[in-house]
Write an enzyme that holds these catalytic residues in place. Structure first.
Site, PDB file in Angstrom:
ATOM      1  N   SER A 150     -28.403  37.262   5.750  1.00 45.34           N
ATOM      2  CA  SER A 150     -28.063  37.328   6.730  1.00 45.34           C
ATOM      3  C   SER A 150     -27.966  36.240   8.109  1.00 45.34           C
ATOM      4  O   SER A 150     -29.300  35.837   7.914  1.00 45.34           O
ATOM      5  CB  SER A 150     -28.235  39.184   7.239  1.00 45.34           C
ATOM      6  N   GLY A 151     -27.643  36.869   8.695  1.00 46.55           N
ATOM      7  CA  GLY A 151     -27.083  36.158   9.594  1.00 46.55           C
ATOM      8  C   GLY A 151     -28.496  36.510  10.724  1.00 46.55           C
ATOM      9  O   GLY A 151     -27.204  36.513  12.309  1.00 46.55           O
ATOM     10  N   ASP A 152     -29.143  37.403  10.784  1.00 42.10           N
ATOM     11  CA  ASP A 152     -29.597  37.810  11.536  1.00 42.10           C
ATOM     12  C   ASP A 152     -31.003  39.172  10.602  1.00 42.10           C
ATOM     13  O   ASP A 152     -31.514  38.580   9.517  1.00 42.10           O
ATOM     14  CB  ASP A 152     -28.897  39.219  12.636  1.00 42.10           C
ATOM     15  N   ASP A 153     -31.775  40.181  11.557  1.00 45.17           N
ATOM     16  CA  ASP A 153     -32.638  40.511  11.013  1.00 45.17           C
ATOM     17  C   ASP A 153     -32.114  41.171  10.046  1.00 45.17           C
ATOM     18  O   ASP A 153     -30.636  42.371   9.278  1.00 45.17           O
ATOM     19  CB  ASP A 153     -33.001  41.371  12.075  1.00 45.17           C
ATOM     20  N   THR A 172     -33.808  34.534   6.322  1.00 40.87           N
ATOM     21  CA  THR A 172     -32.857  35.036   7.729  1.00 40.87           C
ATOM     22  C   THR A 172     -32.913  33.558   8.372  1.00 40.87           C
ATOM     23  O   THR A 172     -33.722  33.831   9.549  1.00 40.87           O
ATOM     24  CB  THR A 172     -32.621  36.451   7.967  1.00 40.87           C
TER      25      THR A 172
END
Length: 485
Positions: A291-294, A325
């Protein structure tokens, strides 16, 4: 030193023939038994009786054996759904172009009438099923068959704007309301979202562009959000391209998320994998996330709104999660933690090519507490900052936040951490005037750091045992590990 191995050849020479035959028979019996057990273990994914596309049930005819390493005992037994229907029976067309929003709503209305009549199951067969947002109902299973893909509509009007969450006071990104999730539920009981590794694709690119170009009017919707709900199972599916956070259980209890693959482009903004929020008795296990976050973030409300609602997150297990990430952390606690977070176990994770491994995020104005957190058996590779406590994001819902609301952090136990090719030593940034105490680091090895790399610690206290490189003075205790007990 490795112990001396016995000379099995010499031993066998002295065995009498009858005993030798007995050993061969015994070995054969054990081998056959082992083969039977191993083939049973590699059967297709089964959980709570979900084994096929027709009906879901948890009755197996045998007394289940509790497994301390599994979530299986958390939800108890779901009864078999008495009514099973296909989205096609409600006018659904799986060509990837025809809108099925009306078909899903029609199906859910019908299933709602069956909630107290044995429950219903809606099967989504192979095909591409374009739809806007729709709600679920209680005593219900959404089952995606092999090759089934639910596609999120590209029309923002099919993601209606709803009221903000009470513990956030406004949309997380914009003032006012927020777009509803693609799949939504509120006040539900006994809900299953599962299948034969079907896919739910939010087609989030449109939403990411709106955010990046500053043309977003309301906060983006999640892929799946369940509110005020109890006994939830999400398993054995692929979720991809969520506009915002992917799975968001909030104000929920008894939640199991298991065997999921969650994917988003690594530069897709705020596409968290799984975010339990003001929820209790949650188990997340055996998932792969990019993902692009946590990958996983435990939350409990935002500043004065979270403090007022006071719905903590507690009794949460996160285990056997793997992923990457490049912008955020493998597992995060906060930063929205104003309702309190406690009794969390995070274990057996594998994180690579990420900005941070383990991160606890707080700030002035958050208030609340983070207590009794156990993080153990984590491996990392090419993670820039393996362990990080951060503050000072200056991220508040409005001008009503209280700068005197300082979070309290106590009892963070971090052990058995191995990080390879690390870039920076741990950063532990507490808050002046706050309470960041009882931090325990045990068997932590961070390799690949420059010889000059040093821990950075402010306003924290604790102890360490078997940590490399040498921790900061606030954690050094001359070998004493009293706070690690």
């Amino acid at each position: 030193m490795e112990p001396e191995r016995p000379n099995y050849g010499a031993i066998m020479v002295h065995l009498k023939k009858p005993y030798w035959v007995f050993l061969i028979l015994l070995f054969t019996f054990v081998a056959v038994l082992t083969f039977q057990i191993s083939t049973k273990d590699i059967l297709p994914f089964q959980f709570f009786g979900v084994t096929g596309s027709r009906k879901t049930s948890v009755t197996s005819g045998a007394e289940p054996v509790p497994d301390p390493g599994s979530c299986a005992g958390l939800l108890g037994e779901f009864p078999e759904r008495k009514h099973v229907m296909s989205i096609k029976e409600f006018g659904g067309v799986g060509d990837g172009k025809t809108s099925n929003t009306a078909a899903f709503w029609k199906a859910i209305v019908h299933m709602q009438r069956l909630s107290n009549k044995g429950g219903g199951q809606l099967n989504v067969p192979k095909g591409k099923w374009l739809t806007g947002s729709f709600n679920l109902t209680s005593n219900f299973t959404l089952f995606l068959e092999d090759g089934a893909v639910i596609l999120g509509s590209q029309d923002p009007k099919e993601w209606p704007v709803v009221e903000p969450l009470p513990s956030y006071g406004r949309g997380r990104e914009r003032l006012g309301g927020r777009h509803i999730s693609l799949i939504h539920g509120d006040g539900l009981t006994n809900v299953v979202i599962t299948g034969q590794n079907g896919t739910i694709d939010g087609q989030g690119g449109m939403w990411w562009d709106l955010w990046q170009n500053r043309r977003l009017t309301h906060t983006r919707g999640h892929l799946v959000e369940l509110m005020n709900s109890h006994n939830i199972l999400i398993s054995n599916l692929t979720f991809r391209n969520s506009p915002f956070w992917t799975i968001h259980p909030i104000y929920c209890s008894n939640v199991v998320i298991k065997g999921m693959t969650i994917l988003a482009p690594l530069n897709a903004p705020n596409t968290d994998g799984i975010d339990p929020d003001s929820s209790t008795d949650v188990c997340i296990e055996d998932c792969y996330i990019e993902s692009g976050d946590d990958l996983v973030a435990v939350k409990s409300g935002w500043d004065q709104y979270g403090i007022r609602v006071a719905r903590p997150s507690s009794n949460i297990i996160v285990r056997r999660i793997s992923g990457t990430t490049p912008t955020c952390s493998g597992v995060g606690i906060g930063s929205e933690m104003s309702g309190g977070i406690s009794n969390v176990i995070i274990e057996d994770m594998n994180i690579w090519n990420s900005a941070a491994g383990v991160r606890i995020k707080t700030d002035k104005g958050r208030g609340g507490y983070i207590a009794n957190i156990t993080i153990k058996n984590i491996t990392m590779e090419r993670v820039k900052i393996p362990i990080m406590f951060s503050r000072g994001a200056n991220d508040h819902p409005d001008y009503g936040w209280d700068p005197k609301a300082i979070p309290k952090i106590k009892g963070i136990f971090i052990s058995n951490i191995m990080s390879l090719n690390s870039t920076k030593a741990p950063i532990l940034a507490g808050i002046k005037g706050g309470s960041f105490e009882g931090l325990c680091f045990k068997n932590v090895t961070l390799l690949g750091l420059a010889p000059t790399a040093a821990w950075h610690c402010e306003f924290v206290s604790g102890c360490t045992n078997a940590v490399f490189p040498l921790p900061c003075p606030q954690l050094q205790n001359n070998g004493s590990s009293a706070c690690c007990i």
